[in-house]
Design a protein around this motif. Structure first.
Motif, PDB file in Angstrom:
ATOM      1  N   GLY A   1       0.665  -1.187  -0.046  1.00  0.00           N
ATOM      2  CA  GLY A   1      -0.046  -0.131  -0.036  1.00  0.00           C
ATOM      3  C   GLY A   1       0.963   1.322   0.108  1.00  0.00           C
ATOM      4  O   GLY A   1       0.731   2.275  -0.581  1.00  0.00           O
ATOM      5  N   LEU A   2       2.105   1.496   0.598  1.00  0.00           N
ATOM      6  CA  LEU A   2       2.791   2.528   0.637  1.00  0.00           C
ATOM      7  C   LEU A   2       3.574   2.576  -0.457  1.00  0.00           C
ATOM      8  O   LEU A   2       3.870   3.657  -0.915  1.00  0.00           O
ATOM      9  CB  LEU A   2       3.842   2.260   1.991  1.00  0.00           C
ATOM     10  N   LEU A   3       3.951   1.422  -1.267  1.00  0.00           N
ATOM     11  CA  LEU A   3       4.498   1.582  -2.614  1.00  0.00           C
ATOM     12  C   LEU A   3       3.604   1.810  -3.556  1.00  0.00           C
ATOM     13  O   LEU A   3       3.746   2.913  -4.369  1.00  0.00           O
ATOM     14  CB  LEU A   3       5.024   0.493  -3.052  1.00  0.00           C
ATOM     15  N   ASP A   4       2.440   1.438  -3.335  1.00  0.00           N
ATOM     16  CA  ASP A   4       1.436   1.958  -4.724  1.00  0.00           C
ATOM     17  C   ASP A   4       0.888   3.434  -4.353  1.00  0.00           C
ATOM     18  O   ASP A   4       0.630   3.932  -5.548  1.00  0.00           O
ATOM     19  CB  ASP A   4       0.031   1.136  -4.205  1.00  0.00           C
ATOM     20  N   SER A   5       1.049   3.934  -3.069  1.00  0.00           N
ATOM     21  CA  SER A   5       0.623   5.112  -2.918  1.00  0.00           C
ATOM     22  C   SER A   5       1.720   6.441  -3.428  1.00  0.00           C
ATOM     23  O   SER A   5       1.542   7.381  -3.105  1.00  0.00           O
ATOM     24  CB  SER A   5      -0.068   5.543  -1.569  1.00  0.00           C
ATOM     25  N   ALA A   6       3.079   5.675  -3.677  1.00  0.00           N
ATOM     26  CA  ALA A   6       4.127   6.333  -3.746  1.00  0.00           C
ATOM     27  C   ALA A   6       4.631   7.146  -2.427  1.00  0.00           C
ATOM     28  O   ALA A   6       5.537   7.847  -2.445  1.00  0.00           O
ATOM     29  CB  ALA A   6       4.049   7.567  -4.783  1.00  0.00           C
ATOM     30  N   GLN A   7       4.190   6.778  -1.348  1.00  0.00           N
ATOM     31  CA  GLN A   7       4.620   7.378  -0.113  1.00  0.00           C
ATOM     32  C   GLN A   7       5.805   6.697   0.449  1.00  0.00           C
ATOM     33  O   GLN A   7       6.740   7.262   1.015  1.00  0.00           O
ATOM     34  CB  GLN A   7       3.633   7.059   0.924  1.00  0.00           C
ATOM     35  N   ALA A   8       6.110   5.381  -0.026  1.00  0.00           N
ATOM     36  CA  ALA A   8       7.205   4.763  -0.090  1.00  0.00           C
ATOM     37  C   ALA A   8       7.942   4.671  -1.467  1.00  0.00           C
ATOM     38  O   ALA A   8       7.147   4.084  -2.569  1.00  0.00           O
ATOM     39  CB  ALA A   8       7.376   3.500   0.718  1.00  0.00           C
ATOM     40  N   GLU A   9       9.225   4.746  -1.895  1.00  0.00           N
ATOM     41  CA  GLU A   9       9.878   4.230  -3.256  1.00  0.00           C
ATOM     42  C   GLU A   9      11.006   3.776  -2.906  1.00  0.00           C
ATOM     43  O   GLU A   9      11.980   4.107  -2.139  1.00  0.00           O
ATOM     44  CB  GLU A   9      10.023   5.645  -3.888  1.00  0.00           C
ATOM     45  N   VAL A  10      11.399   2.595  -3.749  1.00  0.00           N
ATOM     46  CA  VAL A  10      12.464   1.895  -3.586  1.00  0.00           C
ATOM     47  C   VAL A  10      13.434   2.151  -4.844  1.00  0.00           C
ATOM     48  O   VAL A  10      13.005   2.278  -5.931  1.00  0.00           O
ATOM     49  CB  VAL A  10      12.083   0.231  -3.913  1.00  0.00           C
ATOM     50  N   LEU A  11      14.648   2.529  -4.553  1.00  0.00           N
ATOM     51  CA  LEU A  11      15.629   3.027  -5.376  1.00  0.00           C
ATOM     52  C   LEU A  11      16.968   2.157  -5.403  1.00  0.00           C
ATOM     53  O   LEU A  11      17.253   1.761  -4.449  1.00  0.00           O
ATOM     54  CB  LEU A  11      16.157   4.282  -5.281  1.00  0.00           C
ATOM     55  N   ALA A  12      17.235   1.274  -6.531  1.00  0.00           N
ATOM     56  CA  ALA A  12      18.316   0.469  -6.597  1.00  0.00           C
ATOM     57  C   ALA A  12      19.566   1.277  -7.005  1.00  0.00           C
ATOM     58  O   ALA A  12      19.747   1.896  -7.986  1.00  0.00           O
ATOM     59  CB  ALA A  12      18.126  -0.608  -7.347  1.00  0.00           C
ATOM     60  N   GLY A  13      20.841   1.284  -6.057  1.00  0.00           N
ATOM     61  CA  GLY A  13      21.746   1.733  -6.670  1.00  0.00           C
ATOM     62  C   GLY A  13      22.899   1.852  -5.445  1.00  0.00           C
ATOM     63  O   GLY A  13      22.723   1.408  -4.391  1.00  0.00           O
ATOM     64  N   GLN A  14      23.836   2.523  -5.612  1.00  0.00           N
ATOM     65  CA  GLN A  14      24.997   2.758  -4.861  1.00  0.00           C
ATOM     66  C   GLN A  14      24.954   4.230  -4.142  1.00  0.00           C
ATOM     67  O   GLN A  14      25.039   5.049  -4.942  1.00  0.00           O
ATOM     68  CB  GLN A  14      26.528   2.433  -5.112  1.00  0.00           C
ATOM     69  N   VAL A  15      24.873   4.314  -2.762  1.00  0.00           N
ATOM     70  CA  VAL A  15      25.028   5.674  -2.216  1.00  0.00           C
ATOM     71  C   VAL A  15      26.556   6.213  -2.195  1.00  0.00           C
ATOM     72  O   VAL A  15      27.363   5.346  -1.767  1.00  0.00           O
ATOM     73  CB  VAL A  15      24.547   5.655  -0.701  1.00  0.00           C
TER      74      VAL A  15
END
Length: 468
Positions: A332-346
């Motif tokens: 639900g948090l992902l679908d609402s865009a309140q949470a977003e997953v980003l793949a990569g290196q900080v």
């Protein structure tokens, strides 16, 4: 130096750490020791033993990730925890995912009952053990405490649990700024992040999901970025989980060359076959659970290293799954865009005005992305490399004085088959034992209840069967 009030010729066993592993070791000793065979001291720095990091959570929205029917602390009584739950609420069943707080209560109850029903002397000491040293002339150990006291022991069990989160050099620029939460279980620090402001969580595993839920539980306007190298999230359990099957070593893995990819190809083939019959991939993973230690043992060190770097993250998200309610909440948090997953290196973090600028190099090779956030939470997971650990004075002392050494892959410590610690010289340190998540170096599966309850029972029996 004080000793417990042990009768003559009674061995003193001191357990350092009162989380799940230390508590269950004490429970098994209390249940199985003959009168005056041993006396037991449990050292725990927190006021309440039996809770550890996972179960010292008072938010009942934080659920266990394993159904109640498979969470018994006692392997020979598989319904032990479920009976406890049903005494509280008859609606609980073996497929229920209950609050972690309840499991902590259950462990406290189990320890208390074992103590009341045993004739064995049992003492609790609230303190932090800062050193364990052998006294060769006496053939005993001295345990130094942070309050200046010391205890003598014939046998010592090290059960410190998860020692520390991985340190991140890239976060050094945030030190002392108040915008970096290095301890992912410090919910108080997360609660102080101003409402409505964006947060970056480093990691996408179970601890990161916990942090996400905490950060958004009181703030439906907050944006949270979940950052990790691969962007992998844990899978979810079925809404009607099946009890793990007890079966012999899988036929489809017999006779294979012991390599990571040979096993992986065979497992994928088995999943495809079962799915064609209408079954679920989770049944294949569950069926492997009793045999993962044997599979790990068969792999040469080079293959173990390949597994860790190439397959381990995918294994983790399929093996360690979220409770259905937690999985739906995450979706639900992902679908609402309140949470977003980003793949990569900080690749960089720096204080910028009232917040932090985070630079992320995307995994897909795109241009560097800059995120403006109010705070950063480190949820990259525990650090099992004892050569790097500095947060535990006890681990530092044992390492520097040669009482323990890391395994070749630096994912735990070296032990023999009886949980004796292997010292720097390559010999076992007789009477000094370890149980807990660093068993993963020898057994791989060593962080969940079904595996740890067996290890704690095996260790307790070994301590009772052999003299110090």
């Amino acid at each position: 130096m004080k000793d417990a009030s042990c009768p003559p010729r009674t061995r003193h066993v001191v357990i350092v750490g009162g989380g799940f592993s230390g508590t269950l070791t004490a429970v098994h000793l209390l249940r199985e020791a003959a009168p005056e065979q041993v006396c037991i001291t449990l050292i725990e720095q927190h006021a309440r033993a039996a809770r550890g990091l996972a179960y010292r959570i008072w938010d009942d929205s934080m659920l266990l990730n394993v159904p109640a029917g498979n969470m018994s602390a006692l392997a020979e009584e598989p319904g032990h925890f479920l009976t406890y739950c049903r005494d509280i609420d008859p609606a609980f069943n073996e497929g229920s995912f209950v609050p972690r707080r309840l499991f902590g209560d259950y462990l406290e109850h189990t320890l208390r009952v074992a103590e009341l029903c045993s004739a064995t002397s049992f003492t609790r000491v609230r303190a932090e053990a800062v050193a364990v040293r052998r006294m060769p002339a006496l053939r005993r150990f001295e345990i130094s405490l942070d309050n200046g006291a010391a205890l003598a022991a014939d046998q010592v069990v090290l059960a410190p649990g998860h020692v520390a989160t991985q340190t991140l050099p890239v976060a050094d620029a945030l030190a002392g700024s108040g915008r970096y939460v290095g301890n992912p279980w410090d919910y108080g620090a997360m609660d102080h992040v101003p409402g409505g402001q964006t947060v970056a969580v480093l990691g996408t595993g179970h601890t990161a999901i916990d942090a996400l839920f905490r950060l958004t539980s009181r703030d439906d306007a907050r944006k949270v970025y979940l950052l990790s190298r691969r962007g992998l999230l844990p899978k979810g359990h079925r809404t009607r989980p099946q009890p793990p099957a007890t079966m012999a070593f899988p036929d489809y893995l017999e006779g294979l060359e012991p390599t990571t990819f040979a096993y992986l190809r065979a497992i994928r083939r088995q999943i495809r076959l079962l799915q064609q019959e209408g079954q679920n991939w989770r049944d294949v993973i569950n069926g492997l659970r009793p045999h993962t230690a044997e599979l790990w043992r068969r792999l040469p060190y080079g293959e173990r290293r390949r597994f860790l770097s190439r397959v381990g993250p995918w294994w983790d998200i399929h093996r360690h799954r979220l409770a259905p309610t937690a999985y739906r909440r995450l979706q639900g948090l992902l679908d609402s865009a309140q949470a977003e997953v980003l793949a990569g290196q900080v690749i960089g973090m720096q204080v910028q005005g009232q917040g932090v600028r985070v630079k992320l190099k995307p995994r897909d090779g795109g241009p560097v992305r800059e995120l403006e956030v109010a705070a950063v939470v480190n949820c990259t997971g525990p650090d099992y490399d004892v050569t790097r650990l500095t947060a535990s004075r006890l681990i530092v002392q044992l390492r520097e004085e040669g009482y323990l050494r890391p395994d070749p892959l630096h994912i735990g410590i070296e032990l023999d088959e009886h949980y004796n610690v292997i010292g720097r010289d390559g010999y076992r340190v007789a009477g000094l034992h370890y149980v807990g998540p660093m068993l993963r170096a020898r057994y791989w599966e060593a962080i969940a209840v079904p595996e740890l309850r067996r290890h704690t029972q095996d260790l307790a029996r070994h301590l009772l069967e052999r003299p110090a």
